[in-house]
Design an enzyme around this catalytic site. Sequence first.
Site, PDB file in Angstrom:
ATOM      1  N   SER A   1       0.834  -1.203   0.000  1.00 23.86           N
ATOM      2  CA  SER A   1       0.000   0.000   0.000  1.00 23.86           C
ATOM      3  C   SER A   1       0.869   1.253   0.000  1.00 23.86           C
ATOM      4  O   SER A   1       2.084   1.183   0.182  1.00 23.86           O
ATOM      5  CB  SER A   1      -0.883   0.005   1.247  1.00 23.86           C
ATOM      6  OG  SER A   1      -0.074   0.288   2.380  1.00 23.86           O
ATOM      7  N   LYS A   2       0.205   2.386  -0.182  1.00 30.79           N
ATOM      8  CA  LYS A   2       0.910   3.663  -0.185  1.00 30.79           C
ATOM      9  C   LYS A   2       1.646   3.862   1.142  1.00 30.79           C
ATOM     10  O   LYS A   2       2.754   4.396   1.170  1.00 30.79           O
ATOM     11  CB  LYS A   2      -0.096   4.784  -0.430  1.00 30.79           C
ATOM     12  CG  LYS A   2       0.532   6.154  -0.397  1.00 30.79           C
ATOM     13  CD  LYS A   2      -0.450   7.224  -0.748  1.00 30.79           C
ATOM     14  CE  LYS A   2       0.157   8.608  -0.601  1.00 30.79           C
ATOM     15  NZ  LYS A   2       0.802   8.872   0.669  1.00 30.79           N
ATOM     16  N   ARG A   3       0.995   3.419   2.236  1.00 32.47           N
ATOM     17  CA  ARG A   3       1.606   3.570   3.559  1.00 32.47           C
ATOM     18  C   ARG A   3       2.969   2.874   3.630  1.00 32.47           C
ATOM     19  O   ARG A   3       3.899   3.365   4.269  1.00 32.47           O
ATOM     20  CB  ARG A   3       0.680   2.971   4.630  1.00 32.47           C
ATOM     21  CG  ARG A   3      -0.514   3.800   4.970  1.00 32.47           C
ATOM     22  CD  ARG A   3      -0.454   4.291   6.430  1.00 32.47           C
ATOM     23  NE  ARG A   3      -0.174   3.219   7.374  1.00 32.47           N
ATOM     24  CZ  ARG A   3      -1.089   2.377   7.864  1.00 32.47           C
ATOM     25  NH1 ARG A   3      -2.340   2.470   7.451  1.00 32.47           N
ATOM     26  NH2 ARG A   3      -0.754   1.465   8.742  1.00 32.47           N
TER      27      ARG A   3
END
Length: 505
Positions: free
Chosen positions: A263-265
């Site tokens: 994910s972006k995180r």
Amino acid sequence: MSASVRVRFAPSPTGPLHMGGVRTALFNYLFAKKHNGTFILRIEDTDQARFVEGAEAYIAESLKWCGFQPDEGTEAGGNYGPYRQSERGELYRKELNQLLANGNAYKAFDSSEEIAAMRTEAEANGTVWQYDAKTRMSMRNSLTLSADEVKILEAKGQPFTVRFKMPHDARNVLVSDEIRGEINVSSGVLDDKVLMKADGLPTYHLANVVDDHHMKISHVIRGEEWLPSAPLHVLLYEAFDWTPPAFAHLPLILKPTGNGKLSKRDGDKGGFPIFPLSWTDPKTGQVSKGYKENGYLSEAFLNMLLLLGWSSGDERELYNLEEAVQAFSMQNVTKSGARFNPDKAVWFNEQYLRAGESSRYIESLKKLNATAMSDWSDSKCQQVLDMMLERVQFLHEVGQHTYLFDAPETFEEKLIRKKWKPETAGYLEDLKTVLSEIEPFKSENIETEFKAFLASRELGFGAVLLPFRIALTGAGGGPSMFDFAEFLGKSQTLGRLDSAISKLG
Ligand code: GLU
């Protein structure tokens, strides 16, 4: 393979394209080109609530940067347009009426509050409620109401959704997947999915199936997250009496730890990009830099993506786009998730920088060092690239070697303590005399004379080469000193030697 392979990349413009989306586009492209087929870009923008300004343009820009242009699509046009779902409403309504007429869909007047209440009640009893073959007959819909009652509700403007009528006989639905083989699901576990929302817009399922049919899509190649939707899609094709396309669900791209979807995180935490290009969130103004802005070459980025879920079966890792087209086959796509390794992405960039013709980077190098290189000739830039490309992972690192522009002001202290002996300055003085006589001042000549000088004085390489390097660059590592001296030219080389001798004694 049948003559007309037609595949589509069908992103929803709900935000920037994630690298997983680019991987899906890439595999579609490779499959199309391998089979002389058509690669289509279709924008699935029916979900108004999730629409994000700028996302569609971002998708187009990203594909451009990657170098695989759609043969048909929003920008390329084609015979099966429009390629934006928001412009195809008429077709969805027509096809939906067909399903209503043949009894495969029905109108449901239950409000979302009523449905939520059913769910809550079931939850309290420790069960799960869904709108399906078991519950639909106790709800307010065109199956339970009379035709007149339905007419009256509609005339009153009562909002309704249209739902798919799942076969009630709990039969086997077969999804045959090019990567995963045959998957069997009982229709008994599936709910009556909404096909048209109360706002009159189609859901993803309806629009996607209708478009794939009307655009004559031969193979649906998409991420694994869509696999649970595939049985419904198969049943929709059946309800329409259409032949379904072949399906291929690509493995997920996993976090560097291997635990869960990337994910972006993860990118924010690990300091690596997740998007191809820089993206500015239109709501928060937050900027996320992409692979491009982080200095990745698009070829390296694509090669890295290629190996996330595909392998030739041998040790080979480097493929440019054309080679990938030749080598690609759906049989070699893996079923299990592909773990993303950010270091490997850097490694690919390094490989491509080294392998490329240095001349192609001249423009970019000048741009990256606009002030320092404003009056540099192309050949001088090329000289720098020839010396430095093997020594960097990203092009922007070249300019960080400040000795390329200016004589060193300081010298690595630890190195001086260890390597700068009382006799060093004397050696360099003598080396200066040797260098000053070299004509033309070319790398090969410098190397020959340097070696001859060492031999005549019975000195080891280390005694002079490292101090020579320190004097010219201030540091212990870097390009070949003979190439670098040629690059500096005779007077600069001698000047830097002088200055180091006077500073270091
Ligand atoms: N619009 C869907 C997405 O955003 C497309 C899924 C599919 O390819 O069927 O990924």
